[in-house]
Write a protein that holds these residues in place. Structure first.
Motif, PDB file in Angstrom:
ATOM      1  N   SER A 117      -5.150  -5.370 -15.477  1.00 35.34           N
ATOM      2  CA  SER A 117      -4.136  -5.214 -16.518  1.00 35.34           C
ATOM      3  C   SER A 117      -3.012  -6.212 -16.267  1.00 35.34           C
ATOM      4  O   SER A 117      -3.032  -6.956 -15.280  1.00 35.34           O
ATOM      5  CB  SER A 117      -3.574  -3.785 -16.510  1.00 35.34           C
ATOM      6  OG  SER A 117      -2.761  -3.578 -15.368  1.00 35.34           O
ATOM      7  N   THR A 118      -2.035  -6.207 -17.133  1.00 30.14           N
ATOM      8  CA  THR A 118      -0.891  -7.111 -16.971  1.00 30.14           C
ATOM      9  C   THR A 118      -0.027  -6.717 -15.775  1.00 30.14           C
ATOM     10  O   THR A 118       0.859  -7.482 -15.373  1.00 30.14           O
ATOM     11  CB  THR A 118      -0.028  -7.105 -18.244  1.00 30.14           C
ATOM     12  OG1 THR A 118       0.393  -5.760 -18.523  1.00 30.14           O
ATOM     13  CG2 THR A 118      -0.803  -7.644 -19.436  1.00 30.14           C
ATOM     14  N   THR A 166      -8.593 -11.713 -22.441  1.00 33.52           N
ATOM     15  CA  THR A 166      -7.817 -12.774 -21.799  1.00 33.52           C
ATOM     16  C   THR A 166      -7.126 -12.261 -20.548  1.00 33.52           C
ATOM     17  O   THR A 166      -7.050 -12.969 -19.533  1.00 33.52           O
ATOM     18  CB  THR A 166      -6.773 -13.342 -22.776  1.00 33.52           C
ATOM     19  OG1 THR A 166      -7.430 -13.817 -23.955  1.00 33.52           O
ATOM     20  CG2 THR A 166      -6.002 -14.492 -22.135  1.00 33.52           C
ATOM     21  N   VAL A 167      -6.625 -11.033 -20.611  1.00 37.24           N
ATOM     22  CA  VAL A 167      -5.975 -10.432 -19.441  1.00 37.24           C
ATOM     23  C   VAL A 167      -6.957 -10.329 -18.283  1.00 37.24           C
ATOM     24  O   VAL A 167      -6.638 -10.701 -17.145  1.00 37.24           O
ATOM     25  CB  VAL A 167      -5.414  -9.029 -19.792  1.00 37.24           C
ATOM     26  CG1 VAL A 167      -5.018  -8.283 -18.510  1.00 37.24           C
ATOM     27  CG2 VAL A 167      -4.212  -9.157 -20.712  1.00 37.24           C
ATOM     28  N   GLU A 168      -8.152  -9.837 -18.555  1.00 36.36           N
ATOM     29  CA  GLU A 168      -9.155  -9.680 -17.498  1.00 36.36           C
ATOM     30  C   GLU A 168      -9.530 -11.026 -16.889  1.00 36.36           C
ATOM     31  O   GLU A 168      -9.667 -11.148 -15.665  1.00 36.36           O
ATOM     32  CB  GLU A 168     -10.395  -8.991 -18.072  1.00 36.36           C
ATOM     33  CG  GLU A 168     -10.150  -7.536 -18.459  1.00 36.36           C
ATOM     34  CD  GLU A 168     -11.369  -6.900 -19.105  1.00 36.36           C
ATOM     35  OE1 GLU A 168     -12.338  -7.656 -19.400  1.00 36.36           O
ATOM     36  OE2 GLU A 168     -11.368  -5.676 -19.303  1.00 36.36           O
ATOM     37  N   LYS A 191      -6.981  -8.131 -24.338  1.00 37.90           N
ATOM     38  CA  LYS A 191      -7.588  -7.494 -23.165  1.00 37.90           C
ATOM     39  C   LYS A 191      -8.550  -8.436 -22.435  1.00 37.90           C
ATOM     40  O   LYS A 191      -8.539  -8.519 -21.203  1.00 37.90           O
ATOM     41  CB  LYS A 191      -8.319  -6.213 -23.577  1.00 37.90           C
ATOM     42  CG  LYS A 191      -8.919  -5.454 -22.391  1.00 37.90           C
ATOM     43  CD  LYS A 191      -9.590  -4.164 -22.845  1.00 37.90           C
ATOM     44  CE  LYS A 191     -10.182  -3.418 -21.654  1.00 37.90           C
ATOM     45  NZ  LYS A 191     -10.863  -2.163 -22.080  1.00 37.90           N
ATOM     46  N   GLU A 238       0.750 -11.404 -22.063  1.00 39.36           N
ATOM     47  CA  GLU A 238      -0.560 -11.446 -22.716  1.00 39.36           C
ATOM     48  C   GLU A 238      -0.930 -10.074 -23.281  1.00 39.36           C
ATOM     49  O   GLU A 238      -0.708  -9.046 -22.650  1.00 39.36           O
ATOM     50  CB  GLU A 238      -1.626 -11.902 -21.713  1.00 39.36           C
ATOM     51  CG  GLU A 238      -2.993 -12.132 -22.321  1.00 39.36           C
ATOM     52  CD  GLU A 238      -2.961 -13.124 -23.447  1.00 39.36           C
ATOM     53  OE1 GLU A 238      -3.336 -12.710 -24.576  1.00 39.36           O
ATOM     54  OE2 GLU A 238      -2.560 -14.283 -23.229  1.00 39.36           O
ATOM     55  N   THR A 239      -1.500 -10.064 -24.482  1.00 39.88           N
ATOM     56  CA  THR A 239      -1.865  -8.808 -25.141  1.00 39.88           C
ATOM     57  C   THR A 239      -3.376  -8.655 -25.335  1.00 39.88           C
ATOM     58  O   THR A 239      -3.858  -7.533 -25.527  1.00 39.88           O
ATOM     59  CB  THR A 239      -1.179  -8.712 -26.518  1.00 39.88           C
ATOM     60  OG1 THR A 239      -1.536  -9.857 -27.316  1.00 39.88           O
ATOM     61  CG2 THR A 239       0.340  -8.658 -26.362  1.00 39.88           C
ATOM     62  N   LEU A 253       1.316 -13.631 -17.421  1.00 37.28           N
ATOM     63  CA  LEU A 253       0.320 -12.559 -17.572  1.00 37.28           C
ATOM     64  C   LEU A 253       0.930 -11.351 -18.264  1.00 37.28           C
ATOM     65  O   LEU A 253       0.273 -10.708 -19.092  1.00 37.28           O
ATOM     66  CB  LEU A 253      -0.231 -12.166 -16.197  1.00 37.28           C
ATOM     67  CG  LEU A 253      -1.189 -10.968 -16.163  1.00 37.28           C
ATOM     68  CD1 LEU A 253      -2.460 -11.272 -16.956  1.00 37.28           C
ATOM     69  CD2 LEU A 253      -1.546 -10.617 -14.715  1.00 37.28           C
ATOM     70  N   LYS A 254       2.165 -11.049 -17.968  1.00 40.39           N
ATOM     71  CA  LYS A 254       2.825  -9.881 -18.546  1.00 40.39           C
ATOM     72  C   LYS A 254       2.992  -9.996 -20.063  1.00 40.39           C
ATOM     73  O   LYS A 254       3.113  -8.984 -20.766  1.00 40.39           O
ATOM     74  CB  LYS A 254       4.203  -9.688 -17.905  1.00 40.39           C
ATOM     75  CG  LYS A 254       4.153  -9.299 -16.438  1.00 40.39           C
ATOM     76  CD  LYS A 254       5.556  -9.214 -15.859  1.00 40.39           C
ATOM     77  CE  LYS A 254       5.527  -8.839 -14.386  1.00 40.39           C
ATOM     78  NZ  LYS A 254       6.887  -8.793 -13.799  1.00 40.39           N
ATOM     79  N   THR A 269      -7.691 -13.778 -16.891  1.00 44.15           N
ATOM     80  CA  THR A 269      -6.525 -14.320 -16.191  1.00 44.15           C
ATOM     81  C   THR A 269      -6.324 -13.640 -14.843  1.00 44.15           C
ATOM     82  O   THR A 269      -6.008 -14.300 -13.846  1.00 44.15           O
ATOM     83  CB  THR A 269      -5.256 -14.159 -17.048  1.00 44.15           C
ATOM     84  OG1 THR A 269      -5.456 -14.790 -18.317  1.00 44.15           O
ATOM     85  CG2 THR A 269      -4.052 -14.792 -16.357  1.00 44.15           C
TER      86      THR A 269
END
Length: 230
Positions: free
Chosen positions: A188-189, A149-151, A147, A144-145, A141-142, A153
């Motif tokens: 967020s990450t 996809t982050v949400e 946004k 990933e850039t 997760l850290k 995940t």
């Protein structure tokens, strides 16, 4: 002869139906318990394609849907295990020096791809592999850039490893859970940073020493020993 014709007329009238005063005739409808009416509930071969094997209505609470879900879950587990075995085979050849380095610290073990793989097999034997999987997915997760996809995940990680309803729930204290709850307002990450650190310490203090003293690790070391000449 005339009486016979009268009787035949009555018989025909009874068969075709009763005649109303206005001249209309009503044919009696066949009842549900008529021997000529097929019973839908007695013949399972007539069950609609989208219905389950026990009922005509295909509802979400039907028991056979639960069975199918269990089968799908088992299939996914099998696929995951096969993928893990394939990943191990593609890793560089393990050496005695690397195996011995794992004993220096938990950090050395978890930084090694082979070390994580063998450690995960050990955790699986203790029914606690979700700890390492949670830690690893937080690491991903850290990186990933995107946004969106982050949400997505973050939501998936929460459902898989934090939710009390999940069978893969990791052990987190109430304070960390509160932190996660607050972080979920703006995913967020870094949403699971404190939770990831807590699980890291748990594995370091609890599972890692047992792995080092396990027959699994001893057998792995033994496999590198050169047989003594007779």
């Amino acid at each position: 002869m005339g009486s016979e014709l009268v009787e035949m007329g009555k018989s025909a009238e009874h068969t075709s139906g009763a005649q109303d005063p206005d001249g209309s005739i009503h044919t009696p409808s066949r009842t549900l318990d008529s021997p000529h009416t097929p019973s839908r509930t007695l013949d399972p071969s007539h069950t609609p394609a989208n219905a389950c094997c026990f009922c005509w209505c295909c509802c979400c609470s039907c028991s056979c849907l639960t069975v199918r879900s269990a089968k799908e879950e088992k299939t996914m587990t099998t696929i995951s295990e096969e993928q893990e075995e394939a990943d191990i085979e593609q890793m560089p050849q393990l050496t005695l020096e690397e195996v011995q380095s794992w004993g220096e610290s938990f950090e050395c073990l978890i930084k090694s791809a082979q070390g994580r793989s063998h450690f995960q097999q050990f955790l699986k034997s203790e029914f606690s592999e979700e700890n390492l999987k949670f830690w690893l997915i937080c690491e991903d997760l850290k990186k990933e850039t995107n946004k969106t996809t982050v949400e997505q995940t973050v939501k998936q990680i929460y459902e898989d490893y934090v939710s009390v309803k999940s069978p893969k729930e990791v052990s987190l204290d109430s304070r960390v859970r509160e932190v996660i709850h607050n972080n979920m307002q703006e995913p967020s990450t870094c949403t699971f940073d404190e939770a990831q650190q807590q699980i890291y310490v748990l594995m370091q203090r609890d599972s890692f020493p047992r792995f080092m003293n396990s027959s699994m690790y001893a057998d792995l070391l033994q496999s590198f020993q050169t047989p003594s000449e007779s």
